[in-house]
Design a protein around this motif. Sequence first.
Motif, short mmCIF file in Angstrom:
data_model
loop_
_atom_site.label_atom_id
_atom_site.label_comp_id
_atom_site.label_asym_id
_atom_site.label_seq_id
_atom_site.Cartn_x
_atom_site.Cartn_y
_atom_site.Cartn_z
N ARG A 4 0.81 -1.21 0.00
CA ARG A 4 0.00 0.00 0.00
C ARG A 4 0.85 1.27 0.00
O ARG A 4 0.50 2.25 -0.65
CB ARG A 4 -0.94 -0.02 1.20
N ASN A 5 1.94 1.25 0.74
CA ASN A 5 2.80 2.44 0.82
C ASN A 5 3.44 2.79 -0.52
O ASN A 5 3.76 3.94 -0.78
CB ASN A 5 3.89 2.24 1.87
N SER A 106 -9.77 0.49 4.55
CA SER A 106 -9.04 -0.17 5.64
C SER A 106 -7.97 -1.10 5.08
O SER A 106 -8.05 -1.55 3.93
CB SER A 106 -10.01 -0.98 6.50
N ASP A 107 -6.98 -1.38 5.91
CA ASP A 107 -5.95 -2.34 5.51
C ASP A 107 -6.55 -3.72 5.29
O ASP A 107 -6.08 -4.49 4.43
CB ASP A 107 -4.86 -2.42 6.58
N GLU A 108 -7.61 -4.03 6.03
CA GLU A 108 -8.27 -5.33 5.88
C GLU A 108 -8.87 -5.46 4.48
O GLU A 108 -8.75 -6.51 3.83
CB GLU A 108 -9.35 -5.52 6.94
N TRP A 110 -7.90 -3.75 1.83
CA TRP A 110 -6.77 -3.76 0.89
C TRP A 110 -6.23 -5.17 0.69
O TRP A 110 -5.81 -5.53 -0.42
CB TRP A 110 -5.67 -2.85 1.43
N ASP A 111 -6.26 -5.97 1.74
CA ASP A 111 -5.69 -7.32 1.68
C ASP A 111 -6.71 -8.40 1.33
O ASP A 111 -6.35 -9.58 1.25
CB ASP A 111 -5.06 -7.67 3.03
#
Length: 262
Positions: A4-5, A106-108, A110-111
């Motif tokens: 993501r970064n 959210s990161d969730e 994204w994954d």
Amino acid sequence: MGNRNDTMPALENCFNEFESLISNLSESDWQTQSLCPDWDVKGVVTHLAGIENLLLNWVPQNADEWPPFPKMAEFESESESLSAMELLDRSITIVNDRRKELAELSDETWDLECMTPVGPGTYGRFMNIRIFDFWVHQRDMTLPLGIETNDSGAHAKIALDEVHGSLGYIVGKKIGLPEGMSIGFRLTGGIERNMFVNVDGRAQVVDEVDGPSVELVADSSSFIMLACGRVDPQSEIDAGRISWSGDNQWGEKAARNLRFTM
């Protein structure tokens, strides 16, 4: 999985360049034939904005789920009746909505696993493919229009990553480099990168080859566009944007057979 970064700044580069390009098109520019045979510039804009539109509010629920692609047909149908300026406004609104959505994602999410255009992956992996799509389609428009582009940056590197990851297939299946040979790709221009493939049982991307059988030197943007089948190999050879050394027969064959996608 898309980091993501790395992916988010690269995607923002794509959005910014897309907005800048379409905001400065003349009426005749919209009707110019792009490098995609079936689309003029307006068609390419419709495609890019339409994909981002169908991604709005999509949260994959399982690994086999595709984005809601039927929305694309609806968007294309609606866009046919829009003027260039109306499509411009609509596209910028969609891009801004996507910016907000991605910033709040959210990161969730994204994954989350889902289907992507290259097979099973994650939502974040899908975003890397979106960067590749934007980067190539941007040049589908700018090259025929004679508009210069900045071919460096995080988005260019991710676009190249998509080709780099497919070099084993390109060298083994499209070029057909024989067993026991190897090839090095030395890219210059917007991105400087050395890439290598060795044929040992099958063509595999490797970190380094000492004295490859063939070496191609290419402008990085030309290399990507050749891999996408967008430009004529002969024109790039004549312009000096791709050349080779080592085994002459396989060097020329490699330069003319990089295409793996359209």
